[in-house]
Design an enzyme around this catalytic site. Structure first.
Site, mmCIF file in Angstrom:
data_model
loop_
_atom_site.group_PDB
_atom_site.id
_atom_site.type_symbol
_atom_site.label_atom_id
_atom_site.label_comp_id
_atom_site.label_asym_id
_atom_site.label_seq_id
_atom_site.Cartn_x
_atom_site.Cartn_y
_atom_site.Cartn_z
ATOM 1 N N TYR A 133 0.859 -1.187 0.000
ATOM 2 C CA TYR A 133 0.000 0.000 0.000
ATOM 3 C C TYR A 133 0.891 1.232 0.000
ATOM 4 O O TYR A 133 1.815 1.323 0.810
ATOM 5 C CB TYR A 133 -0.898 -0.012 1.241
ATOM 6 C CG TYR A 133 -1.749 1.217 1.426
ATOM 7 C CD1 TYR A 133 -2.912 1.398 0.677
ATOM 8 C CD2 TYR A 133 -1.412 2.193 2.358
ATOM 9 C CE1 TYR A 133 -3.705 2.525 0.851
ATOM 10 C CE2 TYR A 133 -2.202 3.318 2.545
ATOM 11 C CZ TYR A 133 -3.345 3.478 1.787
ATOM 12 O OH TYR A 133 -4.125 4.599 1.964
ATOM 13 N N ASP A 152 9.431 2.951 -0.836
ATOM 14 C CA ASP A 152 8.442 3.624 0.005
ATOM 15 C C ASP A 152 8.764 3.258 1.451
ATOM 16 O O ASP A 152 8.346 2.219 1.956
ATOM 17 C CB ASP A 152 7.023 3.169 -0.387
ATOM 18 C CG ASP A 152 5.962 3.746 0.534
ATOM 19 O OD1 ASP A 152 6.324 4.401 1.539
ATOM 20 O OD2 ASP A 152 4.767 3.522 0.261
ATOM 21 N N LYS A 209 5.668 9.434 8.617
ATOM 22 C CA LYS A 209 5.549 8.847 9.960
ATOM 23 C C LYS A 209 6.668 9.286 10.917
ATOM 24 O O LYS A 209 6.639 10.405 11.404
ATOM 25 C CB LYS A 209 5.439 7.339 9.842
ATOM 26 C CG LYS A 209 4.154 6.923 9.044
ATOM 27 C CD LYS A 209 3.803 5.480 9.224
ATOM 28 C CE LYS A 209 2.728 5.002 8.270
ATOM 29 N NZ LYS A 209 1.367 5.147 8.701
HETATM 30 N N1 HOZ Z 1 -3.429 2.946 6.152
HETATM 31 C C1 HOZ Z 1 -2.867 3.289 7.398
HETATM 32 C C2 HOZ Z 1 -1.993 2.203 7.932
HETATM 33 N N2 HOZ Z 1 -1.497 1.279 7.035
HETATM 34 C C3 HOZ Z 1 -3.926 3.597 8.397
HETATM 35 C C4 HOZ Z 1 -3.804 4.967 8.829
HETATM 36 C C5 HOZ Z 1 -4.828 5.375 9.871
HETATM 37 O O1 HOZ Z 1 -5.916 4.835 9.946
HETATM 38 O O2 HOZ Z 1 -4.506 6.285 10.608
#
Ligand code: HOZ
Length: 425
Positions: free
Chosen positions: A144, A239, A267
């Site tokens: 992702y 990434d 992050k």
């Molecule tokens: N897609 C994010 C983690 N893989 C989730 C982010 C969130 O819900 O804060």
């Protein structure tokens, strides 16, 4: 103690926010039960609006490597805020941030700050396309890279959780420029390059996957990506939004001793604020406006409060921290594995440093093909039992858990005990 206040808030939320949440995985649909609404967080713990305390293994989905409300970050934010919250003009802070990123990630010669991981991956790919004059992007199934249209193809994270391989709303024409290959499948990657090499602008990869659960690269996989790109004039993009300064100070590229053409960060290097970055080879980054023809901009890019938090966080990333995290990770992995064996539950723990996943399948999990066989019902049951025992684990089989420097051996041992009880149910 009930979760009454969370329940009431969730009802209110669902009237005005789709699904009651601002990001799908937070809705807890994959594990059953309603989301827990958070009132505050400190160190390794979350405190719910219902007065419950949880040991946190979500860590805001990765950024909280120092634990919540770390005094150095709070001081940096507070101090910065007194000088104004956004200028939309350059600051010395941004220059220092860029210099720090280039120092931590030697493959990055120039870097641009943005506000989210999604923006970083989207912009990096635009730069790669602008640089190569090609359209096709290769990604790996189950990885992702944020929610840009052309990356929501066979994506992991919330898409995997909801069992939606491809998002609605993405034009077929857009998705047709995204080619997918199984993670860790070097032969398929080489075959794709052999067939379409001259059309491929970039290969984007999570160098350790976090978004289908924690899936490490097999020996030679990351090297093969870089080699294929080099051979065919495409751009390799790591990434490292999740792995950046998580699996090592300089990310997975430091651990693997590799230099991708471009890197996406967010992050941890954003200090827990909305700050991300993309960067890489000078000749590619020189394509970005105003130097070159690839446009990318943002009102809050390089925001002074976010950058102040980032610099405070980066200053704390020393060897002692990574040694501590490695030890905690190994302790948790060993404890969970022992419980799996003791209760004869089919499962495996996959870990790189302080990111890990308990998969309810035999393992090893090397790609989405393996991950999708995990018993998500069993995961949901385990997750609910962990929650009842004060453990806040990612509410999806396909998200990595994160340990922070604020966790202690005692926290880990309490989690192992809870896990043991939860596996016995
Ligand atoms: N897609 C994010 C983690 N893989 C989730 C982010 C969130 O819900 O804060």
């Amino acid at each position: 103690m009930s979760d009454e206040k969370s329940k009431v808030l969730f009802e209110r939320a669902q009237r005005v926010i789709p699904g009651g949440v601002n990001s799908p995985v937070r809705a807890f649909r994959a594990v059953g039960g309603d989301p827990i609404f958070i009132a505050s967080a400190q160190g390794a713990y979350l405190h719910s609006v219902d007065g419950k305390k949880y040991t946190d293994y979500v860590g805001s989905w990765g950024p909280m490597i120092l634990g919540h409300a770390h005094p150095a970050i709070i001081a940096a934010i507070t101090d910065a805020a007194t000088r104004g919250t956004s200028y939309g003009a350059p600051t010395e802070l941004e220059v220092t941030f860029a210099e720090k990123i280039c120092e931590l990630y030697p493959s990055i010669e120039m870097v641009r700050a943005v506000s989210s991981g999604t923006e970083a991956t989207m912009a990096a790919i635009r730069a790669a396309r602008g640089f190569t004059g090609r359209d096709v992007v290769v990604k790996f199934e189950g990885c992702y890279h944020g929610h840009a249209d052309f990356l929501l193809v066979k994506a992991g994270s919330g898409m995997a959780t909801l069992g939606v391989p491809d998002s609605a709303g993405v034009p077929v024409a857009t998705a047709s420029n995204t080619a997918t290959v199984h993670y860790n499948d070097i032969a398929a990657l080489e075959a794709l390059f052999a067939a379409r090499g001259k059309d491929i602008a970039a290969v984007i990869v999570e160098p350790v996957v976090g978004n289908m659960g924690c899936v490490p690269p097999e020996k030679g996989f990351l090297e093969a990506i870089i080699a294929c790109c080099k051979q065919h004039g495409a751009v390799s993009i790591f990434d490292e939004v999740m792995t950046g300064s998580r699996v090592a100070r300089g990310g997975m590229q430091q651990r693997a001793k590799l230099e991708p053409d471009m890197t996406c960060l967010g992050k941890i290097v954003g200090g827990g604020l909305p700050l991300a970055a993309y960067g890489g080879r000078r000749d590619i980054m020189q394509k970005i406006a105003p130097l070159g023809p690839v446009y990318q901009a943002g009102t809050l890019s390089g925001n002074p409060i976010a950058v102040s938090a980032a610099l405070a966080a980066i200053a704390k990333l020393d060897d002692a921290l990574y040694t501590h995290l490695e030890a905690l990770g190994a302790r948790l992995e060993a404890g969970m594995n022992a419980s799996l064996r003791a209760h004869e539950v089919t499962g495996c723990v996959q870990r790189v440093g302080s990111m890990l996943t308990l998969f309810f399948c035999k393992g090893p999990v090397g790609s989405w093909n393996d991950a999708k066989d995990a018993d998500t019902k069993r995961f949901g049951k385990w997750h609910r039992a962990m929650r009842e025992r004060g453990q806040y684990w990612p509410p999806s089989q396909f998200e990595a858990a994160f340990i922070s420097n604020a966790h202690t051996n005692a926290d880990i041992d309490a989690t192992i005990k809870a896990c043991d009880e939860a596996l016995a149910i």
